[in-house]
Scaffold this motif. Sequence first.
Motif, PDB file in Angstrom:
ATOM      1  N   ILE A  31      -8.456  -2.149   2.946  1.00  0.00           N
ATOM      2  CA  ILE A  31      -8.974  -3.219   2.110  1.00  0.00           C
ATOM      3  C   ILE A  31      -8.408  -3.510   0.778  1.00  0.00           C
ATOM      4  CG2 ILE A  31     -11.230  -4.226   1.222  1.00  0.00           C
ATOM      5  CD1 ILE A  31     -12.567  -3.308   3.718  1.00  0.00           C
ATOM      6  N   LEU A  32      -8.347  -2.180   0.177  1.00  0.00           N
ATOM      7  CA  LEU A  32      -8.114  -1.895  -1.266  1.00  0.00           C
ATOM      8  C   LEU A  32      -6.337  -2.413  -1.313  1.00  0.00           C
ATOM      9  CD1 LEU A  32      -8.391  -1.365  -4.193  1.00  0.00           C
ATOM     10  CD2 LEU A  32      -7.722   0.984  -3.660  1.00  0.00           C
ATOM     11  N   SER A  33      -5.859  -2.185  -0.587  1.00  0.00           N
ATOM     12  CA  SER A  33      -4.142  -2.567  -0.438  1.00  0.00           C
ATOM     13  C   SER A  33      -4.257  -4.194  -0.573  1.00  0.00           C
ATOM     14  CB  SER A  33      -3.477  -1.961   0.652  1.00  0.00           C
ATOM     15  OG  SER A  33      -3.628  -0.614   0.348  1.00  0.00           O
ATOM     16  N   ALA A  34      -4.955  -4.796   0.448  1.00  0.00           N
ATOM     17  CA  ALA A  34      -5.037  -6.176   0.608  1.00  0.00           C
ATOM     18  C   ALA A  34      -5.473  -6.726  -0.621  1.00  0.00           C
ATOM     19  CB  ALA A  34      -6.016  -6.608   1.968  1.00  0.00           C
ATOM     20  N   ALA A  35      -6.567  -6.297  -1.253  1.00  0.00           N
ATOM     21  CA  ALA A  35      -6.963  -6.741  -2.497  1.00  0.00           C
ATOM     22  C   ALA A  35      -5.975  -6.760  -3.600  1.00  0.00           C
ATOM     23  CB  ALA A  35      -8.312  -6.169  -2.988  1.00  0.00           C
ATOM     24  N   ILE A  36      -5.344  -5.751  -3.947  1.00  0.00           N
ATOM     25  CA  ILE A  36      -4.485  -5.891  -4.794  1.00  0.00           C
ATOM     26  C   ILE A  36      -3.355  -6.552  -4.766  1.00  0.00           C
ATOM     27  CG2 ILE A  36      -2.362  -4.152  -5.738  1.00  0.00           C
ATOM     28  CD1 ILE A  36      -4.365  -1.886  -5.444  1.00  0.00           C
ATOM     29  N   ARG A  37      -2.797  -6.532  -3.387  1.00  0.00           N
ATOM     30  CA  ARG A  37      -1.677  -7.704  -3.050  1.00  0.00           C
ATOM     31  C   ARG A  37      -2.207  -9.065  -3.272  1.00  0.00           C
ATOM     32  NH1 ARG A  37      -1.981 -10.128   2.007  1.00  0.00           N
ATOM     33  NH2 ARG A  37      -3.193  -8.574   2.877  1.00  0.00           N
ATOM     34  N   PRO A  43     -12.516  -2.184  -7.942  1.00  0.00           N
ATOM     35  CA  PRO A  43     -12.727  -0.787  -8.826  1.00  0.00           C
ATOM     36  C   PRO A  43     -11.925   0.394  -7.837  1.00  0.00           C
ATOM     37  CG  PRO A  43     -14.701  -1.038  -7.673  1.00  0.00           C
ATOM     38  CD  PRO A  43     -14.271  -2.313  -7.607  1.00  0.00           C
ATOM     39  N   TYR A  44     -10.993   1.243  -8.431  1.00  0.00           N
ATOM     40  CA  TYR A  44     -10.320   2.248  -7.671  1.00  0.00           C
ATOM     41  C   TYR A  44      -9.728   3.304  -8.504  1.00  0.00           C
ATOM     42  CZ  TYR A  44      -5.603   0.070  -8.353  1.00  0.00           C
ATOM     43  OH  TYR A  44      -4.696  -0.423  -9.035  1.00  0.00           O
ATOM     44  N   GLY A  45      -9.419   4.338  -7.994  1.00  0.00           N
ATOM     45  CA  GLY A  45      -8.836   5.447  -8.838  1.00  0.00           C
ATOM     46  C   GLY A  45      -7.613   5.879  -8.052  1.00  0.00           C
ATOM     47  N   CYS A  46      -7.713   7.057  -7.225  1.00  0.00           N
ATOM     48  CA  CYS A  46      -6.736   7.918  -6.463  1.00  0.00           C
ATOM     49  C   CYS A  46      -6.076   7.101  -5.657  1.00  0.00           C
ATOM     50  CB  CYS A  46      -7.366   9.334  -6.156  1.00  0.00           C
ATOM     51  SG  CYS A  46      -8.221   8.958  -4.526  1.00  0.00           S
ATOM     52  N   LYS A  47      -6.531   5.933  -4.797  1.00  0.00           N
ATOM     53  CA  LYS A  47      -6.039   5.433  -3.501  1.00  0.00           C
ATOM     54  C   LYS A  47      -5.796   6.157  -2.339  1.00  0.00           C
ATOM     55  CE  LYS A  47      -2.423   3.795  -5.550  1.00  0.00           C
ATOM     56  NZ  LYS A  47      -1.371   2.912  -5.803  1.00  0.00           N
ATOM     57  N   VAL A 101     -15.600  -6.496 -10.116  1.00  0.00           N
ATOM     58  CA  VAL A 101     -14.313  -7.348  -9.725  1.00  0.00           C
ATOM     59  C   VAL A 101     -13.658  -7.896 -10.690  1.00  0.00           C
ATOM     60  CG1 VAL A 101     -13.502  -9.144  -8.038  1.00  0.00           C
ATOM     61  CG2 VAL A 101     -15.322  -7.748  -7.214  1.00  0.00           C
ATOM     62  N   THR A 102     -12.441  -7.840 -10.866  1.00  0.00           N
ATOM     63  CA  THR A 102     -11.725  -8.238 -12.046  1.00  0.00           C
ATOM     64  C   THR A 102     -10.554  -8.976 -11.238  1.00  0.00           C
ATOM     65  OG1 THR A 102     -10.446  -6.531 -12.329  1.00  0.00           O
ATOM     66  CG2 THR A 102     -12.421  -6.441 -13.703  1.00  0.00           C
ATOM     67  N   ASP A 103      -9.595  -9.814 -12.300  1.00  0.00           N
ATOM     68  CA  ASP A 103      -8.405 -10.579 -11.815  1.00  0.00           C
ATOM     69  C   ASP A 103      -7.478  -9.789 -12.165  1.00  0.00           C
ATOM     70  OD1 ASP A 103      -6.631 -12.383 -11.398  1.00  0.00           O
ATOM     71  OD2 ASP A 103      -7.090 -13.850 -12.987  1.00  0.00           O
ATOM     72  N   GLU A 104      -6.794  -9.164 -11.062  1.00  0.00           N
ATOM     73  CA  GLU A 104      -5.481  -8.232 -11.201  1.00  0.00           C
ATOM     74  C   GLU A 104      -4.257  -9.012 -11.466  1.00  0.00           C
ATOM     75  OE1 GLU A 104      -4.900  -4.921  -9.462  1.00  0.00           O
ATOM     76  OE2 GLU A 104      -6.824  -4.123 -10.515  1.00  0.00           O
ATOM     77  N   SER A 105      -4.346 -10.274 -11.184  1.00  0.00           N
ATOM     78  CA  SER A 105      -2.962 -11.171 -11.330  1.00  0.00           C
ATOM     79  C   SER A 105      -2.393 -11.348 -12.731  1.00  0.00           C
ATOM     80  CB  SER A 105      -3.201 -12.523 -10.865  1.00  0.00           C
ATOM     81  OG  SER A 105      -4.201 -13.182 -11.698  1.00  0.00           O
ATOM     82  N   ALA A 106      -3.200 -11.052 -13.771  1.00  0.00           N
ATOM     83  CA  ALA A 106      -2.533 -11.212 -15.145  1.00  0.00           C
ATOM     84  C   ALA A 106      -1.668  -9.708 -15.388  1.00  0.00           C
ATOM     85  CB  ALA A 106      -3.547 -11.061 -16.185  1.00  0.00           C
ATOM     86  N   TYR A 107      -1.821  -8.781 -14.689  1.00  0.00           N
ATOM     87  CA  TYR A 107      -0.855  -7.600 -14.811  1.00  0.00           C
ATOM     88  C   TYR A 107      -0.188  -7.397 -13.646  1.00  0.00           C
ATOM     89  CZ  TYR A 107      -3.804  -7.561 -19.088  1.00  0.00           C
ATOM     90  OH  TYR A 107      -4.352  -8.004 -20.358  1.00  0.00           O
ATOM     91  N   PRO A 108       0.753  -7.932 -13.309  1.00  0.00           N
ATOM     92  CA  PRO A 108       1.585  -7.689 -12.209  1.00  0.00           C
ATOM     93  C   PRO A 108       2.047  -6.187 -11.985  1.00  0.00           C
ATOM     94  CG  PRO A 108       2.883  -9.009 -13.578  1.00  0.00           C
ATOM     95  CD  PRO A 108       1.553  -9.048 -14.037  1.00  0.00           C
TER      96      PRO A 108
END
Length: 354
Positions: A31-37, A43-47, A101-108
């Motif tokens: 799920i995290l990989s899909a969210a980042i994509r 929220p996450y740390g070590c993955k 939850v934040t917007d990751e898109s500003a920092y590719p």
Amino acid sequence: MTSAEAATPAAFQITVQPSGRAFSANAGEAILSAAIRSGVGLPYGCKDGACGSCKCKKISGAVHHGEHQSKALTADEEAAGLVLTCCAQPLTDVVLESRQVTDESAYPIKKMPVRVSTLEKKSHDVMQVRLQLPAADTFRYHAGQYIEFILRDGARRAYSMANAPHTQAEAPGVELHIRHMPGGKFTDHVFGAMKEKEILRVEGPFGSFFLREDSDKPIVLLASGTGFAPIKALIEHMQFKGITRPTALYWGGRRPGDLYLHDWVLARAAEMPHLTYVPVVSDAMPEDAWTGRTGFVHQAVMDDFADLSGHQVYACGAPIVVDSARDAYSAQRGLPAEEFYADAFTSEADKHGG
């Protein structure tokens, strides 16, 4: 149905409440990989299923929990509906609850070559490494985030950036604080064979550890060892942006020398009236002549704050410190769970249970 359609893996909708953000995840995809994509910042740390930073509540749906450390997600927590998004793979559409939850898109996130520009020992086992970024590349990140080195065999090593983004205007590049772990493939190289001008490959930025600037709550910064690196970046960022929220920094080490930028912090505290600094040493020896606070750094916060219900806490360092702080501050000092932001430094041994 065509054969091509039959071969296409199922996609499931992941919805995050209360924000309502939604994205799709493929069958077999974390799920995290899909969210980042998808540019959705959970929220996450070590993955790697070791730190527990990505833990959140599953409101509905079914997941395969995937391989993870039991200390990051216990059987009781699984039964209560908690999941680690870095490992959990959807089996149906899923609704999660996460208030970070934040917007990751500003920092590719990007991969790029970097050059070692300087190596400077800050203590017997901490190296300050500065990396020069490609001249034509713009690398944007939040103070507090981390990058990963991609080693020749494909293995990765994660390190937080210790300088705030604005510092690149004066000295382009990123600063890392790397602790020597004897026997560790990468840190043995850093402390042994690494030379200036060496070319390495990195990817980033990663992580959800950064200052929430939409709040005016007072702040507790908690660091152990080189967990100070992203905390340093936060302090630089706060000073640059003129953020004057009352802030207390607690930095812990076994010996005074482990507080390897002690004088730097004292200088910042002298410049920032809202910043107080409490260094804490757990195993001082007589020859250290230490006259400051002693004991566990997370306990020092407990000793000084009877009530954390109106605070935000940003904690970084060894998993045992971060986990102890998270549990104690919520259970005994009233800190809302969603106001504890953490980046637990997990070693390869932590990740693999060794």
